[in-house]
Design a protein around this motif. Structure first.
Motif, PDB file in Angstrom:
ATOM      1  N   THR A  54      -0.533   5.049   8.820  1.00 46.39           N
ATOM      2  CA  THR A  54       0.533   5.854   8.233  1.00 46.39           C
ATOM      3  C   THR A  54       0.104   7.306   8.107  1.00 46.39           C
ATOM      4  OG1 THR A  54      -0.285   5.286   6.035  1.00 46.39           O
ATOM      5  CG2 THR A  54       1.518   3.944   6.922  1.00 46.39           C
ATOM      6  N   LEU A  55      -1.127   7.608   8.500  1.00 42.94           N
ATOM      7  CA  LEU A  55      -1.598   8.989   8.407  1.00 42.94           C
ATOM      8  C   LEU A  55      -0.800   9.871   9.373  1.00 42.94           C
ATOM      9  CD1 LEU A  55      -5.431   8.314   8.210  1.00 42.94           C
ATOM     10  CD2 LEU A  55      -3.978   9.213   6.393  1.00 42.94           C
ATOM     11  N   PRO A  56      -0.380  11.053   8.921  1.00 41.64           N
ATOM     12  CA  PRO A  56       0.491  11.894   9.738  1.00 41.64           C
ATOM     13  C   PRO A  56      -0.208  12.474  10.972  1.00 41.64           C
ATOM     14  CG  PRO A  56      -0.124  13.029   7.722  1.00 41.64           C
ATOM     15  CD  PRO A  56      -0.675  11.644   7.620  1.00 41.64           C
ATOM     16  N   GLN A  57       0.521  12.496  12.075  1.00 43.38           N
ATOM     17  CA  GLN A  57       0.011  12.975  13.359  1.00 43.38           C
ATOM     18  C   GLN A  57      -0.520  14.417  13.299  1.00 43.38           C
ATOM     19  OE1 GLN A  57       0.578  11.189  16.595  1.00 43.38           O
ATOM     20  NE2 GLN A  57      -0.742  12.685  17.547  1.00 43.38           N
TER      21      GLN A  57
ATOM     22  N   VAL B 106       0.840  -1.201   0.000  1.00 41.82           N
ATOM     23  CA  VAL B 106       0.000   0.000   0.000  1.00 41.82           C
ATOM     24  C   VAL B 106       0.874   1.250   0.000  1.00 41.82           C
ATOM     25  CG1 VAL B 106      -1.653   1.329   1.370  1.00 41.82           C
ATOM     26  CG2 VAL B 106      -2.000  -1.120   1.053  1.00 41.82           C
ATOM     27  N   LEU B 107       1.905   1.247   0.829  1.00 36.11           N
ATOM     28  CA  LEU B 107       2.798   2.406   0.893  1.00 36.11           C
ATOM     29  C   LEU B 107       3.555   2.608  -0.417  1.00 36.11           C
ATOM     30  CD1 LEU B 107       4.203   2.061   4.502  1.00 36.11           C
ATOM     31  CD2 LEU B 107       2.484   3.670   3.667  1.00 36.11           C
ATOM     32  N   SER B 108       3.890   1.521  -1.104  1.00 32.71           N
ATOM     33  CA  SER B 108       4.594   1.648  -2.380  1.00 32.71           C
ATOM     34  C   SER B 108       3.719   2.324  -3.430  1.00 32.71           C
ATOM     35  CB  SER B 108       5.056   0.284  -2.884  1.00 32.71           C
ATOM     36  OG  SER B 108       3.965  -0.473  -3.381  1.00 32.71           O
ATOM     37  N   LYS B 109       2.410   2.288  -3.229  1.00 34.62           N
ATOM     38  CA  LYS B 109       1.470   2.936  -4.153  1.00 34.62           C
ATOM     39  C   LYS B 109       1.125   4.358  -3.696  1.00 34.62           C
ATOM     40  CE  LYS B 109       1.285  -0.724  -6.600  1.00 34.62           C
ATOM     41  NZ  LYS B 109       2.084  -0.781  -7.795  1.00 34.62           N
ATOM     42  N   LEU B 110       1.897   4.855  -2.710  1.00 31.91           N
ATOM     43  CA  LEU B 110       1.738   6.212  -2.175  1.00 31.91           C
ATOM     44  C   LEU B 110       0.376   6.435  -1.522  1.00 31.91           C
ATOM     45  CD1 LEU B 110       3.511   8.195  -5.031  1.00 31.91           C
ATOM     46  CD2 LEU B 110       4.506   7.260  -2.937  1.00 31.91           C
ATOM     47  N   ALA B 111      -0.153   5.396  -0.919  1.00 36.58           N
ATOM     48  CA  ALA B 111      -1.428   5.494  -0.207  1.00 36.58           C
ATOM     49  C   ALA B 111      -1.167   5.370   1.287  1.00 36.58           C
ATOM     50  CB  ALA B 111      -2.366   4.386  -0.671  1.00 36.58           C
ATOM     51  N   ASP B 112      -2.144   5.743   2.074  1.00 34.80           N
ATOM     52  CA  ASP B 112      -2.065   5.579   3.523  1.00 34.80           C
ATOM     53  C   ASP B 112      -2.958   4.433   3.937  1.00 34.80           C
ATOM     54  OD1 ASP B 112      -0.300   7.680   4.624  1.00 34.80           O
ATOM     55  OD2 ASP B 112      -1.696   9.013   3.589  1.00 34.80           O
ATOM     56  N   ILE B 113      -2.769   3.989   5.173  1.00 33.51           N
ATOM     57  CA  ILE B 113      -3.486   2.806   5.637  1.00 33.51           C
ATOM     58  C   ILE B 113      -3.873   2.962   7.103  1.00 33.51           C
ATOM     59  CG2 ILE B 113      -1.419   1.527   6.336  1.00 33.51           C
ATOM     60  CD1 ILE B 113      -2.782  -0.965   5.042  1.00 33.51           C
ATOM     61  N   ILE B 114      -4.995   2.370   7.443  1.00 30.55           N
ATOM     62  CA  ILE B 114      -5.412   2.183   8.830  1.00 30.55           C
ATOM     63  C   ILE B 114      -5.813   0.727   8.923  1.00 30.55           C
ATOM     64  CG2 ILE B 114      -7.056   2.776  10.653  1.00 30.55           C
ATOM     65  CD1 ILE B 114      -7.567   5.412   9.109  1.00 30.55           C
ATOM     66  N   VAL B 115      -5.163  -0.033   9.801  1.00 28.06           N
ATOM     67  CA  VAL B 115      -5.458  -1.458   9.885  1.00 28.06           C
ATOM     68  C   VAL B 115      -5.372  -1.921  11.333  1.00 28.06           C
ATOM     69  CG1 VAL B 115      -3.079  -2.182   9.386  1.00 28.06           C
ATOM     70  CG2 VAL B 115      -4.954  -3.704   8.857  1.00 28.06           C
ATOM     71  N   ARG B 116      -6.291  -2.793  11.714  1.00 27.15           N
ATOM     72  CA  ARG B 116      -6.265  -3.382  13.044  1.00 27.15           C
ATOM     73  C   ARG B 116      -5.222  -4.493  13.070  1.00 27.15           C
ATOM     74  NH1 ARG B 116     -11.498  -4.872  16.731  1.00 27.15           N
ATOM     75  NH2 ARG B 116     -10.340  -5.283  18.633  1.00 27.15           N
ATOM     76  N   ILE B 117      -4.515  -4.583  14.172  1.00 23.32           N
ATOM     77  CA  ILE B 117      -3.441  -5.572  14.248  1.00 23.32           C
ATOM     78  C   ILE B 117      -3.666  -6.550  15.379  1.00 23.32           C
ATOM     79  CG2 ILE B 117      -1.704  -4.055  13.246  1.00 23.32           C
ATOM     80  CD1 ILE B 117      -0.634  -3.845  16.247  1.00 23.32           C
ATOM     81  N   SER B 118      -3.031  -7.692  15.235  1.00 22.86           N
ATOM     82  CA  SER B 118      -2.930  -8.686  16.286  1.00 22.86           C
ATOM     83  C   SER B 118      -1.470  -8.666  16.735  1.00 22.86           C
ATOM     84  CB  SER B 118      -3.314 -10.054  15.743  1.00 22.86           C
ATOM     85  OG  SER B 118      -3.067 -11.046  16.699  1.00 22.86           O
ATOM     86  N   PRO B 119      -1.184  -8.324  17.989  1.00 21.05           N
ATOM     87  CA  PRO B 119       0.202  -8.159  18.431  1.00 21.05           C
ATOM     88  C   PRO B 119       1.094  -9.372  18.179  1.00 21.05           C
ATOM     89  CG  PRO B 119      -1.308  -7.371  20.094  1.00 21.05           C
ATOM     90  CD  PRO B 119      -2.139  -8.035  19.044  1.00 21.05           C
ATOM     91  N   SER B 120       0.544 -10.572  18.294  1.00 22.49           N
ATOM     92  CA  SER B 120       1.374 -11.760  18.103  1.00 22.49           C
ATOM     93  C   SER B 120       1.806 -11.941  16.645  1.00 22.49           C
ATOM     94  CB  SER B 120       0.630 -13.004  18.580  1.00 22.49           C
ATOM     95  OG  SER B 120      -0.535 -13.198  17.803  1.00 22.49           O
ATOM     96  N   LYS B 121       1.052 -11.346  15.721  1.00 25.31           N
ATOM     97  CA  LYS B 121       1.352 -11.514  14.304  1.00 25.31           C
ATOM     98  C   LYS B 121       1.944 -10.259  13.665  1.00 25.31           C
ATOM     99  CE  LYS B 121      -2.254 -14.914  13.615  1.00 25.31           C
ATOM    100  NZ  LYS B 121      -3.319 -14.908  14.567  1.00 25.31           N
ATOM    101  N   PHE B 122       2.186  -9.243  14.490  1.00 24.13           N
ATOM    102  CA  PHE B 122       2.655  -7.964  13.955  1.00 24.13           C
ATOM    103  C   PHE B 122       3.732  -7.387  14.867  1.00 24.13           C
ATOM    104  CE2 PHE B 122       2.356  -3.538  12.588  1.00 24.13           C
ATOM    105  CZ  PHE B 122       2.176  -3.683  11.219  1.00 24.13           C
ATOM    106  N   PRO B 123       4.938  -7.957  14.799  1.00 20.64           N
ATOM    107  CA  PRO B 123       6.013  -7.462  15.674  1.00 20.64           C
ATOM    108  C   PRO B 123       6.416  -6.037  15.306  1.00 20.64           C
ATOM    109  CG  PRO B 123       6.861  -9.054  14.100  1.00 20.64           C
ATOM    110  CD  PRO B 123       5.374  -9.038  13.934  1.00 20.64           C
ATOM    111  N   MET B 124       6.592  -5.229  16.344  1.00 20.55           N
ATOM    112  CA  MET B 124       6.942  -3.824  16.148  1.00 20.55           C
ATOM    113  C   MET B 124       8.215  -3.501  16.911  1.00 20.55           C
ATOM    114  SD  MET B 124       3.118  -2.245  16.532  1.00 20.55           S
ATOM    115  CE  MET B 124       2.666  -3.365  17.841  1.00 20.55           C
ATOM    116  N   GLU B 125       8.850  -2.427  16.491  1.00 27.73           N
ATOM    117  CA  GLU B 125      10.097  -1.994  17.107  1.00 27.73           C
ATOM    118  C   GLU B 125       9.977  -0.535  17.529  1.00 27.73           C
ATOM    119  OE1 GLU B 125      12.704  -2.407  13.784  1.00 27.73           O
ATOM    120  OE2 GLU B 125      12.659  -4.597  13.815  1.00 27.73           O
ATOM    121  N   ASP B 126      10.858  -0.141  18.450  1.00 25.85           N
ATOM    122  CA  ASP B 126      10.937   1.265  18.815  1.00 25.85           C
ATOM    123  C   ASP B 126      11.925   1.970  17.880  1.00 25.85           C
ATOM    124  OD1 ASP B 126      13.479   0.615  19.735  1.00 25.85           O
ATOM    125  OD2 ASP B 126      12.914   0.701  21.852  1.00 25.85           O
TER     126      ASP B 126
END
Length: 173
Positions: A111-114, A7-27
């Motif tokens: 990815t929508l800006p704050q 989605v980001l490669s197509k220059l679009a933004d996204i809002i998606v619900r996540i499951s923490p066990s399947k979506f590892p994140m970093e600081d």
């Protein structure tokens, strides 16, 4: 993560619900985020919205996102826990305590800006998307997934318009 990167490669933004066990994140430093510790540390009451910047790595690229966490009400939490337990029981799995805790939250990344989009607006957009999904499901059920026998785009468009008109008339009744 693959779909999000697409989605980001197509220059679009996204809002998606996540499951923490399947979506590892970093600081920011690239360290794994212990989401359960962060949420518990907030001691958030029902209805509270919290957010933080997070990063994911896909195809050797770091992607910056905003994580938004919404604490459900006690009644909503209990309902979500029952649903989680029922699903685990159906699949003959044991429910982990962290899974039950996460069921009391709505977790979305965007990815929508704050500066342009407040957390409340993001959750409102997510909720609106869900209502649209339910509307499409209802339309499909009522129209029983009519098959189109059209040969051109113009006749397909006309047929779909008539089917939607029929659905609207059924809804009015």
């Amino acid at each position: 993560r693959k779909r999000l990167a697409f989605v980001l490669s197509k220059l679009a933004d996204i809002i998606v619900r996540i499951s923490p066990s399947k979506f590892p994140m970093e600081d920011e430093q690239g360290e794994a985020i212990a989401l359960i510790d962060w949420l518990k540390g907030l001691q958030a009451p029902a209805g509270r919205i919290c957010s933080r910047p997070v990063w994911i790595t896909y195809a050797h690229k770091r992607i910056k996102l905003r994580l938004i966490a919404f604490r459900l009400s006690q009644e909503q939490q209990e309902k979500a826990e029952r649903r989680t337990k029922r699903k685990a029981n159906k699949n003959q799995r044991k429910v982990q305590p962290n899974t039950l805790y996460f069921s009391g939250w709505v977790l979305v990344v965007t990815t929508l800006p704050q500066p342009h989009w407040r957390d409340e607006q993001i959750l409102g957009l997510y909720q609106a998307r869900w209502h649209i999904e339910l509307l499409f499901k209802r339309i499909k059920q009522l129209l029983q997934r009519q098959s189109l026998r059209c040969k051109t785009a113009a006749t397909a468009k006309s047929t779909i318009t008539l089917l939607l008109l029929g659905w609207a008339l059924l809804e009015e009744e």
